[in-house]
Design a protein around this motif. Structure first.
Motif, short mmCIF file in Angstrom:
data_model
loop_
_atom_site.label_atom_id
_atom_site.label_comp_id
_atom_site.label_asym_id
_atom_site.label_seq_id
_atom_site.Cartn_x
_atom_site.Cartn_y
_atom_site.Cartn_z
N UNK A 102 -42.37 90.29 35.87
CA UNK A 102 -41.73 90.06 37.40
C UNK A 102 -41.65 91.23 38.11
N UNK A 103 -41.11 92.31 37.42
CA UNK A 103 -40.82 93.41 38.37
C UNK A 103 -42.11 94.16 38.40
N UNK A 104 -43.28 94.00 37.79
CA UNK A 104 -44.55 94.51 37.92
C UNK A 104 -45.10 93.74 39.16
N UNK A 105 -44.88 92.56 39.41
CA UNK A 105 -45.04 91.72 40.63
C UNK A 105 -44.52 92.28 41.77
N UNK A 106 -43.53 92.53 41.82
CA UNK A 106 -42.42 93.14 42.97
C UNK A 106 -42.97 94.39 43.27
N UNK A 107 -43.11 95.29 42.01
CA UNK A 107 -43.77 96.57 42.56
C UNK A 107 -45.09 96.70 43.28
N UNK A 108 -45.92 95.89 42.93
CA UNK A 108 -47.41 95.81 43.17
C UNK A 108 -47.25 95.14 44.74
N UNK A 109 -46.33 94.27 44.94
CA UNK A 109 -46.09 93.67 46.27
C UNK A 109 -45.80 94.72 47.18
N UNK A 110 -44.81 95.45 46.95
CA UNK A 110 -44.42 96.61 47.73
C UNK A 110 -45.48 97.49 48.05
N UNK A 111 -46.41 97.91 46.70
CA UNK A 111 -47.56 98.71 47.25
C UNK A 111 -48.50 98.16 48.14
N UNK A 112 -48.56 96.93 48.36
CA UNK A 112 -49.34 96.13 49.20
C UNK A 112 -48.76 95.86 50.52
N UNK A 113 -47.63 96.38 50.86
CA UNK A 113 -47.03 96.69 52.12
C UNK A 113 -45.90 95.37 52.25
N UNK A 114 -45.64 94.71 51.24
CA UNK A 114 -44.78 93.59 51.51
C UNK A 114 -43.31 93.80 51.07
N UNK A 115 -42.35 93.54 51.86
CA UNK A 115 -41.02 93.56 51.64
C UNK A 115 -40.61 92.11 50.91
N UNK A 116 -39.86 92.24 50.26
CA UNK A 116 -39.37 90.81 49.48
C UNK A 116 -37.93 90.76 49.25
N UNK A 117 -37.48 89.56 49.20
CA UNK A 117 -36.28 88.92 48.65
C UNK A 117 -36.46 88.19 47.54
N UNK A 126 -44.80 91.36 57.76
CA UNK A 126 -44.59 91.55 59.30
C UNK A 126 -43.22 91.18 59.62
N UNK A 127 -42.57 90.23 59.06
CA UNK A 127 -41.29 89.62 59.71
C UNK A 127 -39.99 90.12 58.79
N UNK A 128 -39.04 90.69 59.47
CA UNK A 128 -38.03 91.41 58.64
C UNK A 128 -37.25 90.17 57.98
N UNK A 129 -36.85 90.50 56.88
CA UNK A 129 -36.21 89.31 55.84
C UNK A 129 -34.65 89.74 55.45
N UNK A 130 -33.91 88.53 55.58
CA UNK A 130 -32.51 88.72 55.38
C UNK A 130 -32.16 87.69 54.55
N UNK A 131 -31.47 88.15 53.45
CA UNK A 131 -30.73 87.02 52.69
C UNK A 131 -29.70 86.10 53.47
N UNK A 132 -29.47 84.87 53.20
CA UNK A 132 -28.76 83.93 53.77
C UNK A 132 -28.11 83.10 52.73
N UNK A 151 -32.56 83.80 30.77
CA UNK A 151 -34.19 84.18 31.27
C UNK A 151 -34.74 82.64 31.93
N UNK A 152 -35.08 82.53 33.01
CA UNK A 152 -35.88 81.65 33.66
C UNK A 152 -36.73 82.17 34.88
N UNK A 153 -37.46 81.27 35.19
CA UNK A 153 -38.40 81.57 36.68
C UNK A 153 -37.45 81.72 37.76
N UNK A 154 -38.09 82.39 38.81
CA UNK A 154 -37.12 82.49 39.80
C UNK A 154 -38.20 82.71 41.12
N UNK A 155 -37.53 82.76 42.41
CA UNK A 155 -38.58 82.43 43.38
C UNK A 155 -38.58 83.94 44.29
N UNK A 156 -39.49 84.36 44.95
CA UNK A 156 -39.42 85.63 45.88
C UNK A 156 -40.06 85.03 47.00
#
Length: 97
Positions: free
Chosen positions: A48-63, A81-87, A71-76
């Motif tokens: 999970x953290x490896x995926x998030x780090x790699x996404x950031x290296x490819x220019x993706x901001x994420x929530x 291009x678009x700003x992300x803001x949690x709601x 322990x369970x699966x989650x969603x990202x």
């Protein structure tokens, strides 16, 4: 780039191990038509953290959805291009999914 169209990619990460998670992010990084990427089944282990780090290296901001207490699966949701803001969603059951 259109200002009225949204190009969405949904991707099931399938609880990927770190090496596979990095390859998944590299593939997503090569998709020029993806404004927003929704990743499901993001694992709670090292992939999970490896995926998030790699996404950031490819220019993706994420929530990353709120992590569960067990322990369970989650969603990202990720975007290059678009700003992300949690709601708040009001979802009380399996909000991380």
């Amino acid at each position: 780039m259109s200002t009225t169209d949204l190009r969405l990619v949904t991707f099931n990460a399938q609880h990927a191990a770190p090496d596979r998670a990095r390859r998944q992010a590299a593939w997503l990084g090569q998709q020029p038509d993806a404004d927003i990427v929704v990743l499901t089944e993001v694992g709670h282990g090292p992939g999970g953290p490896a995926l998030l780090d790699a996404l950031a290296q490819h220019g993706y901001a994420h929530i990353h959805a709120p992590r569960p207490g067990v322990p369970d699966y989650s969603t990202v949701i990720a975007s290059r291009s678009a700003p992300l803001e949690p709601v708040p969603t009001g979802v009380d059951i399996l909000a991380h999914r």
